[in-house]
Scaffold this motif. Structure first.
Motif: not given
Length: 202
Positions: A112, A129, A131, A134, A137, A142
């Motif tokens: 990330g 931003h 990110a 996937e 997650r 984050g």
């Protein structure tokens, strides 16, 4: 009374920054619930386990703790840190006040990142931003990235770039955050150096 932490074998645990978190991942006050530390030798990371969560076999009872602040080490110490399997790596912007990037690397893979604008002169920071890959997650990455950004501007005036405040996924992410610094959401507070870097300052 549970006074132990289970042996941590798995590598898919949640991540948290090394700052003081008053609550565990399930919301228990740690000073009441109790917690134990451990160590993951493969990833060379400390772990923490909420003892109340462990007693009731709650998910997310154990997490990795990642040093998110700038280390400020040099020489042999820097060489040693560079060999760690988990690293928080800053990427400087091309120009002063421009957008830089902080990445979480695990065995060379970017899990990330956060893009951020900083100005040490005007003491402002803008979160641009965030990110997360996937497949990584729902592991707290984050929030870890935001802590890493905020740690580079303690006491700064913080804001975020514009985004859709009604986005359900973003609302879910924001609702889990307990940020170390106050952040003005959805309305960036750029300084002149940032605007100049963006080509918007005359």
């Amino acid at each position: 009374m549970v006074d132990w932490a289970p042996i941590v074998e798995q590598e898919d645990l949640p991540f948290r920054s090394a700052r003081d978190h008053a609550r565990c991942l399930n919301g228990h006050l740690r000073e009441i619930a109790g917690s134990n530390s451990g160590y993951h030798h493969t990833l060379r990371l400390s772990t923490w386990t909420c003892l109340l969560c462990a007693r009731f076999r709650r998910p997310r009872q154990t997490w990795f703790e990642v040093e998110h602040k700038p280390l400020g080490v040099a020489g042999a110490a820097a060489d040693m840190c560079a060999g760690f399997p988990v690293q928080v790596i800053p990427r400087r912007p091309a120009v002063r006040g421009g957008v830089g990037r902080i990445e979480l690397h695990v065995r060379g893979e970017v899990f990330g990142y956060v893009e951020v604008q900083l100005c040490g002169i005007d003491r402002r920071g803008v979160l641009v931003h965030v990110a997360v890959a996937e497949r990584h997650r729902r592991r707290g990455i984050g929030g870890l990235m935001l802590d890493a950004a905020l740690a580079r501007g303690v006491g700064y005036t913080w804001s975020t770039a514009p985004f859709d405040l009604d986005d359900v996924e973003l609302k879910g992410f924001r609702s889990t955050l307990d940020l170390a610094e106050p952040v003005q959401v959805g309305e960036p507070f750029y300084c002149s150096h940032m605007l100049e870097a963006m080509g918007e300052w005359v």
